[in-house]
Design an enzyme around this catalytic site. Sequence first.
Site, PDB file in Angstrom:
ATOM      1  N   ASP A 155      13.952 -67.550   3.885  1.00  0.00           N
ATOM      2  CA  ASP A 155      15.054 -66.914   3.878  1.00  0.00           C
ATOM      3  C   ASP A 155      15.074 -66.008   2.876  1.00  0.00           C
ATOM      4  O   ASP A 155      14.591 -66.013   1.831  1.00  0.00           O
ATOM      5  CB  ASP A 155      16.177 -68.086   3.410  1.00  0.00           C
ATOM      6  N   ASP A 178      18.004 -72.524   0.768  1.00  0.00           N
ATOM      7  CA  ASP A 178      18.425 -72.521   2.205  1.00  0.00           C
ATOM      8  C   ASP A 178      17.084 -72.551   2.843  1.00  0.00           C
ATOM      9  O   ASP A 178      17.222 -73.161   3.944  1.00  0.00           O
ATOM     10  CB  ASP A 178      18.857 -70.682   2.287  1.00  0.00           C
ATOM     11  N   GLU A 226      17.870 -63.233   0.914  1.00  0.00           N
ATOM     12  CA  GLU A 226      19.394 -62.741   0.478  1.00  0.00           C
ATOM     13  C   GLU A 226      19.464 -61.365   0.345  1.00  0.00           C
ATOM     14  O   GLU A 226      18.166 -60.728  -0.231  1.00  0.00           O
ATOM     15  CB  GLU A 226      19.684 -63.453  -0.698  1.00  0.00           C
ATOM     16  N   HIS A 270      23.396 -70.216  -0.197  1.00  0.00           N
ATOM     17  CA  HIS A 270      23.298 -68.812  -0.174  1.00  0.00           C
ATOM     18  C   HIS A 270      22.157 -68.357  -1.197  1.00  0.00           C
ATOM     19  O   HIS A 270      22.335 -67.378  -1.651  1.00  0.00           O
ATOM     20  CB  HIS A 270      24.644 -68.064  -0.157  1.00  0.00           C
TER      21      HIS A 270
END
Length: 574
Positions: free
Chosen positions: A24, A170, A26, A165
Amino acid sequence: MVAVQGTFDELGTPLAEVTFVVFDLETTGGSAADNAITEIGAVKVRAGEILGDFGTLVDPGGPIPPFISVLTGITDAMVMAAPKIGEVLPAFLEFIRGAVLVAHNAPFDMGFLKAACAAHGYPPPANPVVDTADLARRLLSRDEVPNCKLSTLARVFRSSTEPCHRALADARATTDVLHALIERVGSFDVHTLEELKGFVRAPTPEQRRKRHLADGVPARPGVYVFEDERGEALYVGKSTNLRNRVRSYFTASETRPRVREMVGIAERVRTIVCATALEAEVRELRLIAAAKPRYNRRSRFPEKAVWLKLTTEVFPRLSIVREVKDDGAAYLGPFGSGRAAEDARAALHEAVPLRRCNDRLSPRRPTPACALHELGRCGAPCEGRETPEAYSEHVRAARAAMETDVRPVAAAVQTRIDRLSAELRYEEAAAERDRLAAFVRAAARMQRLVSLTRLPEFVAASPTFDGGWDIHVVRHGRLAAAGTMPRGAHPVPFVDALVATAETVVPGPGPTPAATAEETECVLRWLDTPGVRLVRLDEGWSQPVHGAERLRARIERAYASPGPRSPREGRPLR
């Protein structure tokens, strides 16, 4: 028939032997072209066992927007000492080597990963990719889950990690979701990686059942409309070959979840054959705006566009409106959002000291001046310190900046950017840069549109593959007629007949007096294609010498560049 024994390789790779890297990212925003990675988190698993993890913050090279910090909890202070993506990328690419990549809404994360690789000279990852969001949509019904968001799936499958998040958390939640989905997919006799990828790509039962809707569709350019049992338009599209395009909705190549859902509801496909591809594109826009099909996301509400209006009061001001009227006012736009219009207005205010209050002012009824007068940002016409004649000079300057010459606005905003940068106020300087970009983009778009919409009529043609010509009549930016002239035909009588039967266009007010901005832009894109020739043009076609187009091109190059993006790293607008 001779029996041939298959090899073990032909059986595929059992899922229990596949190494997955669930990852994941960000980021500072939603577009890989304009934003950067702030955190990477990844978990390597095989046969349900965690083999390792990877997690690091990343310095994006610029400020993190406040709403992103609120969403993720990642602040500028946290990434200040973090490595840049160029330092992190080699280690991450080594971590994922030989593995199958897994992400929730994988196109988003893969887009940023590929952009980072391209910016630093690495080839894009060739790893197979599994999207848990796509897999969940195939396996779970609306009765089981209201949506396929990661937070929803983690709650349904009782993940040991709650998505928050943050990249590594995540990724761990997505790992639990992946394992739960793999358990479910086994009931569909999916046991290998190859079967898993084929299962996600396979057409749904609804798609297979509705294939007959494509029967009889002509292989011509035009528009197609999917309709439900009541005749309501569900989705409108266009194609240069209607038969091939409509058939594709019922095959494995159509993987969009919303479209697959739409196919399950559709009961018929109505087609409208068009003479040319441009006519099909324009008719699609008009049908979407008129019918507002719920499965179309773009172009449904052209009436919601906003404009920046220079009013026609005694002391005019800049107002954000949704309607263009025949009132002699100057308009800038259309803007896609009120935020973009606000940014453009702020840039124009930086260069021209127009009043910013919303009151109706009169020279006969003076009112007290606000603080902007003390700051030198307004001449205080409200208090009688500036006459209507003197104020009209500001109005002329604002109108000129909107319509013909953006240089004063660019110079004023750039001066403020330089001052803020010298004072180390980088976030404020970046905000000023974005305001200038909003103004220049809108001005360039409007000036390009106006150059076409002010022409009462012109005729243009483009060559076809079989030696003929696609011919279009455009009036005030609106497509009024389209036809295809066969090879060898005499052009004069054909053009005369097309012009004589073209739609009568009565222009209205504003920069787009006869069509939506999107329709006129379709015509402009067609005019830019190689081989297009002007056949008839009654008036001159030109754009302002000092218009916004040249500066807009520089701004777009600066935003698209993988290099410096913030004022502290350079001055990209120069």
